[in-house]
Structure formats: structure tokens, C-alpha cells
Design a protein around this motif. Structure first.
Motif, mmCIF file in Angstrom:
data_model
loop_
_atom_site.group_PDB
_atom_site.id
_atom_site.type_symbol
_atom_site.label_atom_id
_atom_site.label_comp_id
_atom_site.label_asym_id
_atom_site.label_seq_id
_atom_site.Cartn_x
_atom_site.Cartn_y
_atom_site.Cartn_z
ATOM 1 N N LYS A 1 48.096 35.543 44.162
ATOM 2 C CA LYS A 1 49.353 36.286 44.247
ATOM 3 C C LYS A 1 49.512 37.282 43.088
ATOM 4 O O LYS A 1 50.355 38.163 43.135
ATOM 5 C CB LYS A 1 50.532 35.314 44.295
ATOM 6 C CG LYS A 1 50.563 34.495 45.584
ATOM 7 C CD LYS A 1 51.925 33.950 45.866
ATOM 8 C CE LYS A 1 52.021 33.037 47.063
ATOM 9 N NZ LYS A 1 51.400 33.439 48.276
ATOM 10 N N ASP A 2 48.689 37.145 42.032
ATOM 11 C CA ASP A 2 48.765 38.079 40.893
ATOM 12 C C ASP A 2 48.411 39.504 41.317
ATOM 13 O O ASP A 2 48.839 40.460 40.701
ATOM 14 C CB ASP A 2 47.821 37.638 39.763
ATOM 15 C CG ASP A 2 48.267 36.320 39.142
ATOM 16 O OD1 ASP A 2 49.480 36.151 38.940
ATOM 17 O OD2 ASP A 2 47.399 35.472 38.893
ATOM 18 N N LEU B 1 43.011 46.527 58.933
ATOM 19 C CA LEU B 1 43.823 45.363 58.552
ATOM 20 C C LEU B 1 43.217 44.578 57.405
ATOM 21 O O LEU B 1 43.925 43.932 56.643
ATOM 22 C CB LEU B 1 43.901 44.381 59.737
ATOM 23 C CG LEU B 1 44.752 44.746 60.923
ATOM 24 C CD1 LEU B 1 44.536 43.730 62.020
ATOM 25 C CD2 LEU B 1 46.209 44.787 60.500
ATOM 26 N N PHE B 2 41.897 44.611 57.321
ATOM 27 C CA PHE B 2 41.166 43.628 56.529
ATOM 28 C C PHE B 2 40.082 44.344 55.752
ATOM 29 O O PHE B 2 39.450 45.260 56.268
ATOM 30 C CB PHE B 2 40.545 42.629 57.519
ATOM 31 C CG PHE B 2 39.914 41.420 56.899
ATOM 32 C CD1 PHE B 2 40.678 40.338 56.502
ATOM 33 C CD2 PHE B 2 38.533 41.347 56.756
ATOM 34 C CE1 PHE B 2 40.089 39.204 55.968
ATOM 35 C CE2 PHE B 2 37.934 40.226 56.223
ATOM 36 C CZ PHE B 2 38.719 39.146 55.825
ATOM 37 N N SER B 3 39.876 43.921 54.517
ATOM 38 C CA SER B 3 38.855 44.576 53.709
ATOM 39 C C SER B 3 38.090 43.539 52.890
ATOM 40 O O SER B 3 38.691 42.662 52.266
ATOM 41 C CB SER B 3 39.548 45.574 52.774
ATOM 42 O OG SER B 3 38.629 46.487 52.271
ATOM 43 N N ILE B 4 36.765 43.655 52.904
ATOM 44 C CA ILE B 4 35.894 42.768 52.112
ATOM 45 C C ILE B 4 35.367 43.606 50.952
ATOM 46 O O ILE B 4 34.736 44.634 51.169
ATOM 47 C CB ILE B 4 34.714 42.243 52.957
ATOM 48 C CG1 ILE B 4 35.209 41.549 54.224
ATOM 49 C CG2 ILE B 4 33.835 41.309 52.134
ATOM 50 C CD1 ILE B 4 34.126 41.317 55.271
ATOM 51 N N GLU B 5 35.615 43.146 49.738
ATOM 52 C CA GLU B 5 35.299 43.970 48.569
ATOM 53 C C GLU B 5 35.298 43.078 47.330
ATOM 54 O O GLU B 5 36.040 42.102 47.274
ATOM 55 C CB GLU B 5 36.442 44.992 48.466
ATOM 56 C CG GLU B 5 36.136 46.242 47.773
ATOM 57 C CD GLU B 5 37.194 47.329 48.024
ATOM 58 O OE1 GLU B 5 36.996 48.402 47.465
ATOM 59 O OE2 GLU B 5 38.187 47.119 48.745
ATOM 60 N N ASP B 6 34.504 43.425 46.337
ATOM 61 C CA ASP B 6 34.553 42.704 45.058
ATOM 62 C C ASP B 6 35.790 43.197 44.295
ATOM 63 O O ASP B 6 35.807 44.310 43.801
ATOM 64 C CB ASP B 6 33.269 42.974 44.261
ATOM 65 C CG ASP B 6 33.294 42.315 42.884
ATOM 66 O OD1 ASP B 6 34.209 41.512 42.620
ATOM 67 O OD2 ASP B 6 32.399 42.614 42.076
ATOM 68 N N MET B 7 36.802 42.346 44.214
ATOM 69 C CA MET B 7 38.076 42.798 43.646
ATOM 70 C C MET B 7 38.335 42.263 42.232
ATOM 71 O O MET B 7 39.360 42.562 41.639
ATOM 72 C CB MET B 7 39.222 42.414 44.590
ATOM 73 C CG MET B 7 39.070 43.103 45.949
ATOM 74 S SD MET B 7 40.462 42.921 47.065
ATOM 75 C CE MET B 7 40.397 41.190 47.462
ATOM 76 N N ASN B 8 37.410 41.450 41.721
ATOM 77 C CA ASN B 8 37.571 40.990 40.329
ATOM 78 C C ASN B 8 36.317 41.261 39.492
ATOM 79 O O ASN B 8 36.143 40.698 38.410
ATOM 80 C CB ASN B 8 37.953 39.511 40.282
ATOM 81 C CG ASN B 8 36.881 38.616 40.880
ATOM 82 O OD1 ASN B 8 35.994 39.082 41.602
ATOM 83 N ND2 ASN B 8 36.948 37.331 40.588
ATOM 84 N N LEU C 1 41.743 43.655 34.303
ATOM 85 C CA LEU C 1 41.823 42.201 34.419
ATOM 86 C C LEU C 1 41.830 41.536 33.046
ATOM 87 O O LEU C 1 40.998 41.837 32.197
ATOM 88 C CB LEU C 1 40.654 41.668 35.247
ATOM 89 C CG LEU C 1 40.615 42.086 36.717
ATOM 90 C CD1 LEU C 1 39.398 41.511 37.404
ATOM 91 C CD2 LEU C 1 41.872 41.658 37.446
ATOM 92 N N THR C 2 42.781 40.631 32.850
ATOM 93 C CA THR C 2 42.823 39.789 31.649
ATOM 94 C C THR C 2 42.795 38.350 32.137
ATOM 95 O O THR C 2 43.732 37.916 32.817
ATOM 96 C CB THR C 2 44.124 40.049 30.837
ATOM 97 O OG1 THR C 2 44.237 41.454 30.616
ATOM 98 C CG2 THR C 2 44.107 39.321 29.524
ATOM 99 N N ASN C 3 41.711 37.622 31.818
ATOM 100 C CA ASN C 3 41.517 36.250 32.320
ATOM 101 C C ASN C 3 41.709 36.174 33.841
ATOM 102 O O ASN C 3 42.364 35.264 34.344
ATOM 103 C CB ASN C 3 42.471 35.265 31.622
ATOM 104 C CG ASN C 3 42.263 35.261 30.121
ATOM 105 O OD1 ASN C 3 41.140 35.394 29.644
ATOM 106 N ND2 ASN C 3 43.343 35.123 29.375
ATOM 107 N N GLY C 4 41.174 37.161 34.530
ATOM 108 C CA GLY C 4 41.232 37.162 35.996
ATOM 109 C C GLY C 4 42.556 37.644 36.578
ATOM 110 O O GLY C 4 42.713 37.697 37.792
ATOM 111 N N ILE C 5 43.524 37.978 35.705
ATOM 112 C CA ILE C 5 44.836 38.439 36.190
ATOM 113 C C ILE C 5 44.946 39.944 35.982
ATOM 114 O O ILE C 5 44.746 40.435 34.866
ATOM 115 C CB ILE C 5 45.985 37.705 35.451
ATOM 116 C CG1 ILE C 5 45.918 36.209 35.758
ATOM 117 C CG2 ILE C 5 47.349 38.276 35.855
ATOM 118 C CD1 ILE C 5 46.823 35.353 34.899
#
Length: 200
Positions: free
Chosen positions: A124-125, A80-87, A159-163
Motif C-alpha cells: 500500500k506504500d 488494466l495490468f502491468s508486470i514490471e520491476d517496481m522496486n 525507495l528507502t527500505n523498500g518504501i
């Protein structure tokens, strides 16, 4: 009297039954820095995560009420849940499954860690990225998807400016005469353009 005893017993039965119908449990996940306590509430067939509590060194840092999410009672908690560096900033973020669709394109709710205020902020991006995989060397997010019976592919985000922005799409599909085709799309000036197509 017998009638009042029956009423009492009935009341006990109703209370027990309603408790049976809606159960609640706490699921815990943790990484080196944070512990995440998820409140899972279940009805007859489906469950949802109604609250995420973020703790650091045993101290409650943040309480998050996620938007609507649901999954079947039999779905394994650990998926259900995942901890990860996503940015790709070296800090851990997390995501929660939004729902389990009939197909393999699993949507998630995403929270990105903000080191300035030390809080996880919903993002939400990232929402359109289904079944994400993170490529830390290329700093890209791969999203695999399937479109019906005969087409599947991989979208590449950067990623562009975090998006996260879609930059490329790879498609493999089958035509009715059982020929396989391969497409490579690239975003140019904000639009997705087909740059290569081959048919086997």
C-alpha cells in the motif's frame, strides 16, 4: 398447460438475462517466470477484477483477491495490468488499475515480489503513486499528475527500505493572465519546500 409453459419460458428468459447481465472472463498475462490469470466480472456497465491467480510452470502458486477496483466494460484489458520491476531488485512485480478517474492521475493497486517466500505481497506504500514510470538507471519512480485545468507536474520518488518516498516535485502551471510558472520543490527534513520558482 399453457400457463405452466409460459412460466417455464419466463424462467429460461430470466436465467438467460441474468447470465447476460453478469458475465465473467479470464484474462491472461505472463512474463518469463509467471503467468497471471485475472478473473474479470462485468455488470451492466462496469467490470472488476475479482481474483488473480499466479502460476509458475503451470502450477498454481498463489491466489489473490484484490481490494475494490472497477473500470468500464469498454476499457481495454491490456491496460488494466502491468508486470514490471517496481522496486529495482531485478524481480518482476505487478500492478492493477484501481479505477479510471476523470483526470489523468490513474491510481493502481501494487504487489511486490518477495523472493524469501516466493509470493507477491500487496504494497500500500506505492498506493499514492499515480501513473508511475520507473527509471532503472536513477532508481527513481516518476509520477505524473494534473491538478485541474491549469497545473500539472511530476513527482519523483526514491525507495528507502523498500518504501517509496517523495523526494522532488516539478510543477508547471498557468496564471490567469496567461503567464506560465515553473516550480521546483524538494523534500528536506520530511517536508516539501519550494526551492525555485520562475514565471515566464
Amino acid at each position: 398447460t399453457v400457463a405452466s409453459n409460459m412460466k417455464k419460458n419466463l424462467l429460461i428468459l430470466i436465467i438467460l438475462f441474468s447470465f447476460e447481465l453478469y458475465s465473467q472472463e479470464i484474462i491472461k498475462f505472463s512474463d518469463a517466470e509467471f503467468e497471471f490469470c485475472l478473473t474479470k466480472k462485468c455488470g451492466e456497465t462496469n467490470c472488476e477484477i475479482t481474483k488473480i491467480e499466479v502460476l509458475k510452470n503451470g502450477i498454481l502458486k498463489q491466489t489473490i483477491k484484490p481490494s475494490e477496483n472497477y473500470f468500464s466494460k469498454t476499457f481495454p484489458n491490456d491496460q488494466l495490468f502491468s508486470i514490471e520491476d517496481m522496486n529495482f531488485d531485478g524481480k518482476m512485480d505487478f500492478r492493477l488499475m484501481e479505477f479510471l478517474p476523470a483526470g489523468p492521475n490513474v491510481p493502481f493497486l501494487f504487489w511486490i515480489y518477495n523472493p524469501k517466500n516466493e509470493l507477491f505481497e500487496e504494497n500500500k506504500d506505492y498506493g499514492e503513486i499515480t501513473s508511475p514510470e520507473f527509471d532503472y538507471e536513477k532508481k527513481q519512480i516518476n509520477s505524473t499528475w494534473r491538478n485541474g485545468c491549469c497545473e500539472h507536474g511530476r513527482d519523483v520518488y526514491e525507495l528507502t527500505n523498500g518504501i517509496p518516498k517523495l523526494t522532488e516535485r516539478f510543477v508547471i502551471g498557468h496564471k490567469s493572465e496567461d503567464k506560465e510558472y515553473y516550480e521546483h520543490w524538494k523534500v528536506e527534513n520530511g517536508k516539501l519546500k519550494l526551492i525555485e520558482k520562475t514565471v515566464e
